[in-house]
Structures are given as structure tokens and as C-alpha cells.
Design a protein around this motif. Sequence first.
Motif, PDB file in Angstrom:
ATOM      1  N   LEU A   3     -59.983   9.801 -37.903  1.00 30.37           N
ATOM      2  CA  LEU A   3     -59.757   8.352 -37.922  1.00 30.37           C
ATOM      3  C   LEU A   3     -58.287   7.988 -38.086  1.00 30.37           C
ATOM      4  O   LEU A   3     -57.832   6.987 -37.546  1.00 30.37           O
ATOM      5  CB  LEU A   3     -60.605   7.721 -39.022  1.00 30.37           C
ATOM      6  N   ASP A   4     -57.532   8.781 -38.810  1.00 29.24           N
ATOM      7  CA  ASP A   4     -56.113   8.465 -39.011  1.00 29.24           C
ATOM      8  C   ASP A   4     -55.301   8.569 -37.723  1.00 29.24           C
ATOM      9  O   ASP A   4     -54.215   8.024 -37.636  1.00 29.24           O
ATOM     10  CB  ASP A   4     -55.498   9.366 -40.089  1.00 29.24           C
ATOM     11  N   LYS A   5     -55.825   9.233 -36.692  1.00 31.77           N
ATOM     12  CA  LYS A   5     -55.120   9.396 -35.408  1.00 31.77           C
ATOM     13  C   LYS A   5     -55.531   8.360 -34.369  1.00 31.77           C
ATOM     14  O   LYS A   5     -54.935   8.294 -33.298  1.00 31.77           O
ATOM     15  CB  LYS A   5     -55.413  10.789 -34.827  1.00 31.77           C
ATOM     16  N   LEU A   6     -56.540   7.546 -34.637  1.00 35.84           N
ATOM     17  CA  LEU A   6     -57.011   6.543 -33.682  1.00 35.84           C
ATOM     18  C   LEU A   6     -55.985   5.413 -33.566  1.00 35.84           C
ATOM     19  O   LEU A   6     -55.596   4.809 -34.564  1.00 35.84           O
ATOM     20  CB  LEU A   6     -58.367   5.983 -34.134  1.00 35.84           C
ATOM     21  N   PRO A   7     -55.515   5.109 -32.335  1.00 40.58           N
ATOM     22  CA  PRO A   7     -54.507   4.059 -32.163  1.00 40.58           C
ATOM     23  C   PRO A   7     -55.063   2.651 -32.438  1.00 40.58           C
ATOM     24  O   PRO A   7     -56.267   2.418 -32.315  1.00 40.58           O
ATOM     25  CB  PRO A   7     -54.108   4.180 -30.685  1.00 40.58           C
ATOM     26  N   VAL A   8     -54.164   1.732 -32.774  1.00 36.86           N
ATOM     27  CA  VAL A   8     -54.535   0.341 -33.028  1.00 36.86           C
ATOM     28  C   VAL A   8     -55.192  -0.248 -31.772  1.00 36.86           C
ATOM     29  O   VAL A   8     -54.719  -0.046 -30.661  1.00 36.86           O
ATOM     30  CB  VAL A   8     -53.295  -0.492 -33.419  1.00 36.86           C
ATOM     31  N   GLY A   9     -56.301  -0.953 -31.974  1.00 35.26           N
ATOM     32  CA  GLY A   9     -57.006  -1.607 -30.884  1.00 35.26           C
ATOM     33  C   GLY A   9     -58.052  -0.746 -30.207  1.00 35.26           C
ATOM     34  O   GLY A   9     -58.787  -1.232 -29.357  1.00 35.26           O
ATOM     35  N   HIS A  10     -58.145   0.508 -30.569  1.00 33.98           N
ATOM     36  CA  HIS A  10     -59.106   1.412 -29.953  1.00 33.98           C
ATOM     37  C   HIS A  10     -60.356   1.568 -30.815  1.00 33.98           C
ATOM     38  O   HIS A  10     -60.299   1.418 -32.030  1.00 33.98           O
ATOM     39  CB  HIS A  10     -58.474   2.774 -29.699  1.00 33.98           C
ATOM     40  N   THR A  11     -61.460   1.887 -30.152  1.00 36.74           N
ATOM     41  CA  THR A  11     -62.750   2.036 -30.816  1.00 36.74           C
ATOM     42  C   THR A  11     -63.282   3.438 -30.585  1.00 36.74           C
ATOM     43  O   THR A  11     -63.106   4.006 -29.514  1.00 36.74           O
ATOM     44  CB  THR A  11     -63.757   1.011 -30.260  1.00 36.74           C
ATOM     45  N   ARG A  41     -57.800  -2.100 -36.465  1.00 34.72           N
ATOM     46  CA  ARG A  41     -57.266  -3.443 -36.212  1.00 34.72           C
ATOM     47  C   ARG A  41     -55.775  -3.537 -36.465  1.00 34.72           C
ATOM     48  O   ARG A  41     -55.050  -4.132 -35.702  1.00 34.72           O
ATOM     49  CB  ARG A  41     -57.990  -4.454 -37.089  1.00 34.72           C
ATOM     50  N   LYS A  42     -55.315  -2.997 -37.611  1.00 36.35           N
ATOM     51  CA  LYS A  42     -53.908  -3.115 -37.990  1.00 36.35           C
ATOM     52  C   LYS A  42     -53.483  -1.885 -38.776  1.00 36.35           C
ATOM     53  O   LYS A  42     -54.316  -1.194 -39.356  1.00 36.35           O
ATOM     54  CB  LYS A  42     -53.692  -4.315 -38.916  1.00 36.35           C
ATOM     55  N   VAL A  43     -52.176  -1.698 -38.817  1.00 36.93           N
ATOM     56  CA  VAL A  43     -51.581  -0.662 -39.662  1.00 36.93           C
ATOM     57  C   VAL A  43     -50.525  -1.344 -40.519  1.00 36.93           C
ATOM     58  O   VAL A  43     -49.765  -2.181 -40.029  1.00 36.93           O
ATOM     59  CB  VAL A  43     -50.937   0.455 -38.806  1.00 36.93           C
ATOM     60  N   ALA A  44     -50.475  -1.008 -41.779  1.00 38.83           N
ATOM     61  CA  ALA A  44     -49.487  -1.588 -42.684  1.00 38.83           C
ATOM     62  C   ALA A  44     -48.073  -1.241 -42.213  1.00 38.83           C
ATOM     63  O   ALA A  44     -47.870  -0.241 -41.525  1.00 38.83           O
ATOM     64  CB  ALA A  44     -49.714  -1.072 -44.102  1.00 38.83           C
ATOM     65  N   PRO A  45     -47.083  -2.045 -42.584  1.00 34.92           N
ATOM     66  CA  PRO A  45     -45.703  -1.817 -42.129  1.00 34.92           C
ATOM     67  C   PRO A  45     -45.174  -0.405 -42.402  1.00 34.92           C
ATOM     68  O   PRO A  45     -44.444   0.144 -41.603  1.00 34.92           O
ATOM     69  CB  PRO A  45     -44.896  -2.855 -42.906  1.00 34.92           C
ATOM     70  N   MET A  46     -45.555   0.206 -43.491  1.00 39.62           N
ATOM     71  CA  MET A  46     -45.096   1.561 -43.803  1.00 39.62           C
ATOM     72  C   MET A  46     -46.049   2.628 -43.251  1.00 39.62           C
ATOM     73  O   MET A  46     -45.861   3.807 -43.507  1.00 39.62           O
ATOM     74  CB  MET A  46     -44.938   1.734 -45.322  1.00 39.62           C
ATOM     75  N   GLY A  47     -47.097   2.209 -42.524  1.00 42.28           N
ATOM     76  CA  GLY A  47     -48.016   3.150 -41.899  1.00 42.28           C
ATOM     77  C   GLY A  47     -49.262   3.468 -42.697  1.00 42.28           C
ATOM     78  O   GLY A  47     -50.175   4.119 -42.201  1.00 42.28           O
ATOM     79  N   ASP A  48     -49.344   3.033 -43.931  1.00 37.87           N
ATOM     80  CA  ASP A  48     -50.492   3.330 -44.784  1.00 37.87           C
ATOM     81  C   ASP A  48     -50.702   2.152 -45.724  1.00 37.87           C
ATOM     82  O   ASP A  48     -49.750   1.727 -46.377  1.00 37.87           O
ATOM     83  CB  ASP A  48     -50.195   4.598 -45.582  1.00 37.87           C
ATOM     84  N   PRO A  49     -51.856   1.550 -45.778  1.00 34.88           N
ATOM     85  CA  PRO A  49     -53.160   1.902 -45.220  1.00 34.88           C
ATOM     86  C   PRO A  49     -53.383   1.327 -43.816  1.00 34.88           C
ATOM     87  O   PRO A  49     -52.490   0.669 -43.262  1.00 34.88           O
ATOM     88  CB  PRO A  49     -54.133   1.270 -46.209  1.00 34.88           C
ATOM     89  N   ILE A  50     -54.600   1.547 -43.302  1.00 30.82           N
ATOM     90  CA  ILE A  50     -54.994   0.980 -42.012  1.00 30.82           C
ATOM     91  C   ILE A  50     -56.170   0.036 -42.233  1.00 30.82           C
ATOM     92  O   ILE A  50     -56.938   0.202 -43.178  1.00 30.82           O
ATOM     93  CB  ILE A  50     -55.372   2.075 -40.988  1.00 30.82           C
ATOM     94  N   GLU A  51     -56.268  -0.977 -41.375  1.00 28.90           N
ATOM     95  CA  GLU A  51     -57.388  -1.917 -41.451  1.00 28.90           C
ATOM     96  C   GLU A  51     -58.356  -1.606 -40.317  1.00 28.90           C
ATOM     97  O   GLU A  51     -57.954  -1.492 -39.165  1.00 28.90           O
ATOM     98  CB  GLU A  51     -56.903  -3.361 -41.335  1.00 28.90           C
ATOM     99  N   LEU A  52     -59.618  -1.481 -40.670  1.00 27.74           N
ATOM    100  CA  LEU A  52     -60.664  -1.134 -39.719  1.00 27.74           C
ATOM    101  C   LEU A  52     -61.652  -2.272 -39.577  1.00 27.74           C
ATOM    102  O   LEU A  52     -61.810  -3.078 -40.496  1.00 27.74           O
ATOM    103  CB  LEU A  52     -61.434   0.098 -40.213  1.00 27.74           C
TER     104      LEU A  52
END
Length: 78
Positions: A3-11, A41-52
Motif C-alpha cells: 500500500l505504501d507504493k500505490l500512487p495518489v489517485g490509484h485504486t 487520496r493524498k500524501v502529507a507534505p513530508m510524505g507520511d502519513p497517507i490518506e486513503l
Amino acid sequence: MTLDKLPVGHTATITAVGGEGPLRCRLLDMGLIPGTAVTVRKVAPMGDPIELRLRGYELTLRLADAQKITLDTEGGKV
């Protein structure tokens, strides 16, 4: 793919949830269950965390926890 490798906007669809003991139970309790479609959906500015987005709600997850979730990208937008 995890999951950490899935790009923003992809399912993709969750195929396995790793981790041990309380961590695995917590991930499953949050709805991260095999067979569930999940979208980044989004990635925080520093890359962690991610919004799903999954099961009709948004969930924020640390990358360390996202690494324990295996995905199947067949049929997804990746």
C-alpha cells in the motif's frame, strides 16, 4: 505491491494484511480487510502519513503500517 507504493489517485484491492498481534487486529478493525478496494487520496507534505478512501470513508495511515498491506493492482487504475 504494498500500500505504501500505490500512487495518489490509484485504486487497488487488498489481498493480505500482515503485521503481528495488536497491529494486525487494529488494521483489520479499521476496515483494511482482504478483498476491499482502497484508493490513495493524498500524501502529507513530508510524505507520511497517507490518506486513503475505502468502504465509504477516509482513513489516514502511517507508511510503516501501509507497508504491511499487500495489494492486487489487477483491475485497478495502476
